[in-house]
Structures are given as C-alpha cells and as structure tokens.
Motif scaffolding. Structure first.
Motif, short mmCIF file in Angstrom:
data_model
loop_
_atom_site.label_atom_id
_atom_site.label_comp_id
_atom_site.label_asym_id
_atom_site.label_seq_id
_atom_site.Cartn_x
_atom_site.Cartn_y
_atom_site.Cartn_z
N GLN A 36 -9.19 9.48 -3.20
CA GLN A 36 -8.72 8.96 -2.08
C GLN A 36 -9.43 8.90 -1.22
O GLN A 36 -10.77 9.33 -0.76
N GLY A 72 -4.92 5.54 0.98
CA GLY A 72 -4.85 4.95 -0.95
C GLY A 72 -5.78 4.88 -1.87
O GLY A 72 -6.58 6.67 -1.82
N THR A 73 -5.01 4.99 -2.69
CA THR A 73 -6.11 5.70 -4.42
C THR A 73 -6.71 4.92 -4.94
O THR A 73 -6.21 3.57 -4.83
N ASP A 75 -8.44 2.35 -7.08
CA ASP A 75 -7.38 1.78 -8.89
C ASP A 75 -8.65 1.33 -9.51
O ASP A 75 -8.28 1.62 -10.36
N MET A 119 -5.09 1.40 -4.47
CA MET A 119 -3.59 1.74 -3.75
C MET A 119 -2.91 2.03 -2.95
O MET A 119 -3.16 2.84 -2.53
N VAL A 120 -2.73 1.52 -2.32
CA VAL A 120 -1.77 1.84 -0.82
C VAL A 120 -0.49 1.48 -0.71
O VAL A 120 0.17 0.29 -1.92
N SER A 121 0.45 2.06 -0.02
CA SER A 121 2.33 1.86 -0.10
C SER A 121 1.62 0.92 1.25
O SER A 121 1.82 1.17 2.58
N ARG A 130 6.09 -0.08 -0.91
CA ARG A 130 5.73 0.17 -1.91
C ARG A 130 4.41 -0.53 -2.73
O ARG A 130 3.48 -1.04 -1.54
N SER A 131 4.05 0.12 -3.22
CA SER A 131 1.99 0.18 -4.08
C SER A 131 2.06 -0.80 -4.09
O SER A 131 2.31 -1.98 -5.14
N THR A 132 0.40 -1.33 -3.86
CA THR A 132 -0.37 -2.82 -3.30
C THR A 132 -1.14 -2.77 -3.73
O THR A 132 -1.52 -2.06 -3.55
#
Length: 219
Positions: A168, A181-182, A184, A196-198, A202-204
């Motif tokens: 994270q 986010g995570t 990737d 990957m953030v919301s 929506r995860s983008t």
C-alpha cells in the motif's frame, strides 16, 4: 470541434517513436493552462470508459460519428488525460505525451438519451462514469484538475526507495494527492510505479514516480 491547447492534441497524436528529440512541452507550461469556457452553455463534461490503450481510437471514432450523425452542435471537446514524459534514448532527450488514466476519455456535450446511445455504441466504448444508465457530469474544477497537472518535473535523480508489488502507498503530489492505492507494477529503470487507486468509484491504474508516493505504514 474545438480542441483545447496543450493537453493531448500535438505530440499525443504521434507514436512516441515518431517524435523529434527535444520537442519539449510544445503546448506550453501546463501549470499556466486553464480550461476555456464551453461554446454552448448546455455542455457538460462526462467521462467515457474505453478499452485501455484504445483511448485515441475511441476519440477518432467519436469524431467520425459526430460528423456522420450531424452532432457538431451537441458535442464539443474530446480530451484524453495525458502527461509529458521525458525519455533519454541514444543520448537524446525525447518528450512524449503518455496517457496517465488508461481507459478514460473526457467528452464535453449536451447529453440526452439519443446521444447516450450514439456514444455507448461507439466501438471500444464500454460505458459512462456513473451508476447504471445515469452518467455523472464533472465540475469544471474536476476536469481542470485532471487535464492540467502542474506537478510535472523532469530529470529527477533516481530514488533509492524499494517498492514491492502488492504493498500500500499514498500519493503525495498532484491531483491525486492523498489517494491510497496498491502497487501493481514496479519499473526500476524509469523509477515509476503503477498504482491501482479508486477514482470515481472505479479501480484505475495510475503511473507515478517513486518520489510522489509514500509507503503506508501500519500503526
């Protein structure tokens, strides 16, 4: 159709390999850019979801359909969120316009049910930002924060921080500051992460430099 200066309409039209060296920031300093007012007071900004990697093709298809259906008075600007990225190849600097929100195309229009169907049936379009069949309009401030990012910097020294896939992180600069986010993907050579953030529910994936994120430490 009018096209906003300095965002995606010059270098972005070419493949990165086709651009000239040192063609730096041809559209001007993004920190001084402002979103021009709409030519139609009924126009609002919407986000269209597209296949990742086909944002430019979607814009071209929309432009063709606008002409075919006579929608010039119903649709204004079509923008792809990009950022200038400097690369060093064979000892020469190249600046390319890279999509930093894959799968997102911003469209200014006077939306109704008929136009919704025209947009939705455009090749490689998967839908609108919103819930169900109810697209959500963006404010001018939201659109400007996406299109005109003032946090671009070049030639930064390499960061020595080690990032791992799955951990994270929190973004600390730019329009997505304070987003968590995570990780990737990690690109050590370019000193960038794909996080990957919301965004808008929506995860983008957002590509961002090492220096612009902090590790999230468990309390």
């Amino acid at each position: 159709m009018t096209r906003e200066k300095g965002t995606t309409m010059a270098a972005e039209e070419q493949n990165p390999e086709e651009q000239n060296p040192e063609s730096l920031n041809a559209g001007g300093d993004p920190s001084t850019e402002q979103l021009a007012p709409p030519v139609n007071e009924n126009f609002k900004w919407y986000i269209i979801h597209a296949y990742s990697g086909f944002e430019r093709k979607v814009r071209e298809s929309l432009e063709s359909r606008i002409q075919a259906f006579g929608l010039q008075n119903r649709i204004g600007r079509i923008m792809i969120p990009t950022e200038p990225v400097t690369e060093l190849r064979n000892g020469k600097k190249y600046t390319i316009e890279r999509v930093f929100l894959p799968g997102y195309v911003l469209v200014e229009m006077d939306l109704d049910n008929d136009l919704w169907h025209v947009i939705k049936n455009t090749p490689r379009v998967t839908g609108f930002l919103g819930t169900g069949d109810n697209p959500v309009a963006l404010s001018e401030q939201e659109v400007s924060s996406i299109l005109f990012r003032s946090d671009v910097s070049k030639d930064k020294p390499s960061m020595k921080v080690k990032f791992d896939k799955g951990e994270q992180v929190r973004i600390n600069e730019g329009p997505f500051a304070n987003f968590t986010g995570t990780v990737d993907d990690v690109n050590e050579d370019r000193q960038t992460l794909k996080v990957m953030v919301s965004i808008f529910g929506r995860s983008t994936p957002v590509e961002i430099e090492f220096s612009k994120v902090d590790k999230v430490v468990d309390e």
